[in-house]
Design a protein around this motif. Structure first.
Motif, PDB file in Angstrom:
ATOM      1  N   GLY A 198       0.776  -1.232   0.000  1.00 53.71           N
ATOM      2  CA  GLY A 198       0.000   0.000   0.000  1.00 53.71           C
ATOM      3  C   GLY A 198       0.802   1.273   0.000  1.00 53.71           C
ATOM      4  N   VAL A 199       2.150   1.185   0.019  1.00 58.70           N
ATOM      5  CA  VAL A 199       2.951   2.401   0.144  1.00 58.70           C
ATOM      6  C   VAL A 199       4.037   2.479  -0.912  1.00 58.70           C
ATOM      7  N   LYS A 200       4.534   3.696  -1.073  1.00 62.38           N
ATOM      8  CA  LYS A 200       5.602   3.986  -2.026  1.00 62.38           C
ATOM      9  C   LYS A 200       6.660   4.809  -1.296  1.00 62.38           C
ATOM     10  N   GLY A 201       7.918   4.503  -1.526  1.00 58.52           N
ATOM     11  CA  GLY A 201       9.005   5.259  -0.913  1.00 58.52           C
ATOM     12  C   GLY A 201       9.754   6.084  -1.942  1.00 58.52           C
ATOM     13  N   LEU A 202      10.191   7.275  -1.532  1.00 59.01           N
ATOM     14  CA  LEU A 202      11.000   8.149  -2.359  1.00 59.01           C
ATOM     15  C   LEU A 202      12.176   8.607  -1.504  1.00 59.01           C
ATOM     16  N   ALA A 203      13.411   8.395  -1.982  1.00 63.42           N
ATOM     17  CA  ALA A 203      14.578   8.660  -1.145  1.00 63.42           C
ATOM     18  C   ALA A 203      15.686   9.343  -1.928  1.00 63.42           C
ATOM     19  N   VAL A 204      16.519  10.120  -1.192  1.00 68.56           N
ATOM     20  CA  VAL A 204      17.679  10.799  -1.778  1.00 68.56           C
ATOM     21  C   VAL A 204      18.865  10.622  -0.835  1.00 68.56           C
ATOM     22  N   PRO A 205      20.092  10.791  -1.351  1.00 62.61           N
ATOM     23  CA  PRO A 205      21.275  10.639  -0.493  1.00 62.61           C
ATOM     24  C   PRO A 205      21.547  11.876   0.344  1.00 62.61           C
ATOM     25  N   LEU A 206      22.219  11.673   1.471  1.00 62.48           N
ATOM     26  CA  LEU A 206      22.726  12.744   2.319  1.00 62.48           C
ATOM     27  C   LEU A 206      24.237  12.568   2.431  1.00 62.48           C
ATOM     28  N   ARG A 207      24.973  13.669   2.263  1.00 61.90           N
ATOM     29  CA  ARG A 207      26.431  13.607   2.255  1.00 61.90           C
ATOM     30  C   ARG A 207      27.026  14.450   3.374  1.00 61.90           C
ATOM     31  N   ASP A 208      28.227  14.060   3.802  1.00 62.13           N
ATOM     32  CA  ASP A 208      28.933  14.841   4.808  1.00 62.13           C
ATOM     33  C   ASP A 208      29.956  15.741   4.127  1.00 62.13           C
ATOM     34  N   GLY A 209      30.836  16.372   4.915  1.00 60.85           N
ATOM     35  CA  GLY A 209      31.792  17.321   4.380  1.00 60.85           C
ATOM     36  C   GLY A 209      32.834  16.728   3.467  1.00 60.85           C
ATOM     37  N   THR A 210      32.982  15.403   3.469  1.00 64.06           N
ATOM     38  CA  THR A 210      33.936  14.772   2.562  1.00 64.06           C
ATOM     39  C   THR A 210      33.305  14.440   1.219  1.00 64.06           C
ATOM     40  N   GLY A 211      31.976  14.635   1.117  1.00 64.71           N
ATOM     41  CA  GLY A 211      31.265  14.263  -0.091  1.00 64.71           C
ATOM     42  C   GLY A 211      30.737  12.846  -0.070  1.00 64.71           C
ATOM     43  N   ALA A 212      31.029  12.095   0.983  1.00 65.65           N
ATOM     44  CA  ALA A 212      30.574  10.708   1.078  1.00 65.65           C
ATOM     45  C   ALA A 212      29.106  10.651   1.458  1.00 65.65           C
ATOM     46  N   VAL A 213      28.383   9.702   0.887  1.00 68.91           N
ATOM     47  CA  VAL A 213      26.985   9.474   1.261  1.00 68.91           C
ATOM     48  C   VAL A 213      26.964   8.733   2.596  1.00 68.91           C
TER      49      VAL A 213
END
Length: 272
Positions: A198-213
């Motif tokens: 019944g559900v759908k997910g939508l997601a994006v990455p979050l990065r720190d100061g080094t550019g790593a996710v």
């Protein structure tokens, strides 16, 4: 470190006791002994000591549960605390738009661990909850985290087994590899009915100061809702959180290293 006659260290036995509570919220000492593969006398002694330290506690029925002190200690983790503090103002703004579930999660091995969530009364049912884990291949934040995981982690997941949670869970390695490639190309993941019909997910990455996710921001909406109008807002929120953690945005999209993180009082002004 003291070892048992089986050769297991004390720390190993303590961890096995704690892992019991990933299977059930409460258990008797006898149940703990069986699930942790410990003699009842050993389990009784360890549980007693852990209750004394506040790591475990007994409820009204004398069953054992995780203690509040363990949760307090986990919240002091720099990885979790810094991320939650940076993300919260942006999550609140996004939540006012979505009016469903807004979540932050991190990768824990080949699973997704949820560390923060905002929800609305009447929002769609949501399997994910704070401190809960889900398979990395079966949810939108998992697809994001898998897309940016080390090669050896990604290949281990693709090697299977890829257990289905619904008929739409990606269980074919070729299909999953394509989905991961799409995430890297578009900058976001969509998982329709892959963890709950019944559900759908939508997601994006979050990065720190080094550019790593280091984490993923996701929203959970009804399967019948069109996710496309939400993509710009979710991506903008993700970039705002990344800025607050020290990342910088180039050309409005690409997130790269920044040597000077924005101060906390600039989060809202420079975010969504």
């Amino acid at each position: 470190m003291a070892r048992s006659t089986s050769g297991d260290s004390l720390l190993t036995r303590v961890v096995r006791v704690l892992e019991v509570f990933g299977q059930a919220p409460a258990a008797t000492v006898t149940e703990i002994a069986a699930r942790a593969d410990l003699p009842v006398a050993t389990a009784h002694r360890l549980v007693g000591e852990m209750i004394g330290f506040g790591l475990l506690e007994r409820d009204e029925s004398r069953r054992v549960r995780m203690g509040v002190r363990l949760w307090e200690m986990s919240l002091r983790s720099h990885r979790v605390l810094g991320l939650r503090e940076a993300a919260r103002p942006f999550m609140e703004d996004l939540h006012s738009v979505v009016r469903q579930h807004v979540q932050i999660s991190v990768r824990a091995g080949t699973e997704v661990l949820y560390i923060e969530r905002l929800s609305s009364r009447g929002a769609v049912a949501n399997i994910g909850s704070i401190a809960a884990r889900l398979p990395i291949h079966a949810c939108s934040p998992g697809l994001v985290l898998l897309a940016h995981a080390p090669d050896e982690v990604r290949e281990a997941v693709l090697a299977g087994p890829l257990e289905p949670r619904t008929p739409r869970t990606p269980t074919d390695p070729v299909q999953l590899r394509r989905a991961v490639a799409t995430v890297r190309r578009t900058g976001y993941a969509v998982a329709p009915a892959s963890i709950d019909p019944g559900v759908k997910g939508l997601a994006v990455p979050l990065r720190d100061g080094t550019g790593a996710v280091v984490a993923s921001l996701s929203v959970v909406i009804p399967m019948t809702q069109d996710h496309r109008p939400l993509v710009p807002a979710v991506m903008a929120t993700g970039r705002g959180i990344s800025r607050a953690m020290g990342a910088a945005v180039v050309d409005g999209e690409e997130v790269v290293h920044s040597t000077a993180p924005f101060p906390l009082n600039e989060r809202t002004r420079r975010g969504v």
